[in-house]
Design an enzyme around this catalytic site. Structure first.
Site, PDB file in Angstrom:
ATOM      1  N   HIS A 139     -20.180 -12.204  96.980  1.00  0.00           N
ATOM      2  CA  HIS A 139     -20.324 -13.609  97.364  1.00  0.00           C
ATOM      3  C   HIS A 139     -19.726 -13.896  98.743  1.00  0.00           C
ATOM      4  CE1 HIS A 139     -20.863 -14.983  92.879  1.00  0.00           C
ATOM      5  NE2 HIS A 139     -21.903 -14.351  93.363  1.00  0.00           N
ATOM      6  N   LEU A 190      -9.028 -14.309  80.106  1.00  0.00           N
ATOM      7  CA  LEU A 190      -8.110 -15.200  79.397  1.00  0.00           C
ATOM      8  C   LEU A 190      -8.736 -15.738  78.117  1.00  0.00           C
ATOM      9  CD1 LEU A 190      -5.279 -16.301  79.885  1.00  0.00           C
ATOM     10  CD2 LEU A 190      -6.308 -18.266  81.043  1.00  0.00           C
TER      11      LEU A 190
HETATM   12  N1  APR Z   1      -6.372 -13.978  83.676  1.00  0.00           N
HETATM   13  C1  APR Z   1      -7.628 -13.654  83.272  1.00  0.00           C
HETATM   14  N2  APR Z   1      -8.646 -14.515  83.265  1.00  0.00           N
HETATM   15  C2  APR Z   1      -8.398 -15.766  83.690  1.00  0.00           C
HETATM   16  C3  APR Z   1      -7.125 -16.177  84.142  1.00  0.00           C
HETATM   17  C4  APR Z   1      -6.080 -15.209  84.118  1.00  0.00           C
HETATM   18  N3  APR Z   1      -4.842 -15.499  84.509  1.00  0.00           N
HETATM   19  N4  APR Z   1      -7.189 -17.490  84.499  1.00  0.00           N
HETATM   20  C5  APR Z   1      -8.452 -17.874  84.288  1.00  0.00           C
HETATM   21  N5  APR Z   1      -9.195 -16.829  83.792  1.00  0.00           N
HETATM   22  C6  APR Z   1     -10.609 -16.805  83.431  1.00  0.00           C
HETATM   23  C7  APR Z   1     -11.133 -18.114  82.898  1.00  0.00           C
HETATM   24  O1  APR Z   1     -10.899 -18.191  81.506  1.00  0.00           O
HETATM   25  C8  APR Z   1     -12.610 -18.022  83.263  1.00  0.00           C
HETATM   26  O2  APR Z   1     -13.330 -17.367  82.226  1.00  0.00           O
HETATM   27  O3  APR Z   1     -11.332 -16.552  84.613  1.00  0.00           O
HETATM   28  C9  APR Z   1     -12.614 -17.143  84.513  1.00  0.00           C
HETATM   29  C10 APR Z   1     -12.878 -17.894  85.807  1.00  0.00           C
HETATM   30  O4  APR Z   1     -14.169 -18.422  85.763  1.00  0.00           O
HETATM   31  P1  APR Z   1     -14.798 -19.255  86.978  1.00  0.00           P
HETATM   32  O5  APR Z   1     -13.840 -20.278  87.427  1.00  0.00           O
HETATM   33  O6  APR Z   1     -16.145 -19.697  86.547  1.00  0.00           O
HETATM   34  O7  APR Z   1     -14.881 -18.152  88.154  1.00  0.00           O
HETATM   35  P2  APR Z   1     -15.995 -17.051  88.414  1.00  0.00           P
HETATM   36  O8  APR Z   1     -16.520 -16.515  87.133  1.00  0.00           O
HETATM   37  O9  APR Z   1     -15.406 -16.088  89.383  1.00  0.00           O
HETATM   38  O10 APR Z   1     -17.106 -17.901  89.149  1.00  0.00           O
HETATM   39  C11 APR Z   1     -18.268 -17.236  89.571  1.00  0.00           C
HETATM   40  O11 APR Z   1     -19.057 -19.212  90.620  1.00  0.00           O
HETATM   41  O12 APR Z   1     -18.956 -21.132  91.878  1.00  0.00           O
HETATM   42  C12 APR Z   1     -19.207 -19.789  91.894  1.00  0.00           C
HETATM   43  O13 APR Z   1     -19.338 -18.461  93.796  1.00  0.00           O
HETATM   44  C13 APR Z   1     -18.403 -18.971  92.866  1.00  0.00           C
HETATM   45  O14 APR Z   1     -17.853 -16.615  92.721  1.00  0.00           O
HETATM   46  C14 APR Z   1     -17.854 -17.860  92.015  1.00  0.00           C
HETATM   47  C15 APR Z   1     -18.798 -17.846  90.837  1.00  0.00           C
END
Ligand code: APR
Length: 242
Positions: A117, A210
């Site tokens: 990304h 998580l």
């Molecule tokens: N340890 C492990 N997992 C965690 C922690 C932690 N300390 N804190 C949060 N999480 C988990 C959450 O439970 C969730 O499932 O990480 C995940 C984060 O999800 P998103 O916020 O949706 O992030 P991501 O999956 O990287 O998003 C994907 O969306 O908006 C776009 O381009 C952006 O790259 C991003 C893409």
């Protein structure tokens, strides 16, 4: 643990959450989520950028400045250790595919990182297509270091744009015997679909998160907890089984 030789790892915002970088979507951790505070259409689409470039440039200037004040956590460090200690011979492969636009994997020391990304610390010139390392703001429309045009934008993949290096990711997956997803909600494709690609290829799949992600049912194994705890433990296991 069965011996593995060729691993593809997918990381998401959850791996950087314990470094103090907001995730995109609210979850069990209850912390502030970026897309609750901002309209995705305004700050993360090419149309939003065309409509109000100042708003978008300011938003990414703030994010670019913020990540430079953060430090890698134990999960980044464990993945960097895996990268350093994973054999570099014809029989072993490792690729860390990250959806994250921060540079915390690299700052922890990981080398085999692919930013599907894009990266906060790159500026992309829409005039000459060059990518330049960029740590400062873009709001004043600085000239492109290569062509001099004032046409720089954040080198971040927005909704409606194609993620980077998908061919390389699929190729790595075809040769893998383990796919591990860490800290991602499974809400955004094509990253969210990689677990199904892995399953179709008969590859073992492991989720470290998580809470259960949207695609959790597709994984052969799920371990729930903070990345700073789960990832070092898993890295110990996989290195011990080498
Ligand atoms: N340890 C492990 N997992 C965690 C922690 C932690 N300390 N804190 C949060 N999480 C988990 C959450 O439970 C969730 O499932 O990480 C995940 C984060 O999800 P998103 O916020 O949706 O992030 P991501 O999956 O990287 O998003 C994907 O969306 O908006 C776009 O381009 C952006 O790259 C991003 C893409």
């Amino acid at each position: 643990m069965a011996q593995v030789r060729n691993i593809v790892i997918l990381t998401g915002a959850g791996v950087s959450a314990e470094s103090g970088i907001d995730t995109f979507r609210a979850g069990a951790n209850g912390g502030p989520s970026l897309w609750e505070q901002h309209r995705v259409d305004d700050v993360a689409t090419p149309e939003g950028f065309a409509r109000d470039p100042d708003l978008v440039l300011r938003f990414y200037d703030m994010r670019r400045a913020a990540i430079q004040t953060k430090a890698p956590n134990a999960a980044h460090e464990a993945l960097a250790r895996l990268d350093a200690e994973w054999p570099k011979d014809a029989n072993h492969e490792l690729l860390i595919v990250t959806q994250n636009v921060d540079d915390l994997h690299e700052r922890a020391g990981a080398k085999r990182v692919l930013h599907m990304h894009g990266e906060h610390l790159n500026a992309w010139c829409t005039a000459c297509d060059a990518r330049s390392r960029w740590t400062g703001p873009l709001i004043e429309r600085p000239p492109c270091p290569r062509c001099g045009e004032r046409a720089l934008r954040p080198d971040v993949v927005w909704f409606g744009e194609m993620p980077y290096e998908m061919d390389r990711i699929y190729e790595a997956l075809r040769g893998a015997d383990l796919f591990v997803s860490i800290g991602t909600s499974g809400a955004v494709y094509p990253a969210a679909g990689l677990v199904r690609n892995a399953r179709d290829l008969g590859i073992a799949t492991l989720e470290l998160n998580l809470e259960r992600s949207q695609g959790s049912a597709w994984f052969g194994e799920t371990r729930l907890g903070p990345a700073s705890v789960l990832v070092p433990a898993w890295v110990d296991e996989v290195l011990a089984a080498l």
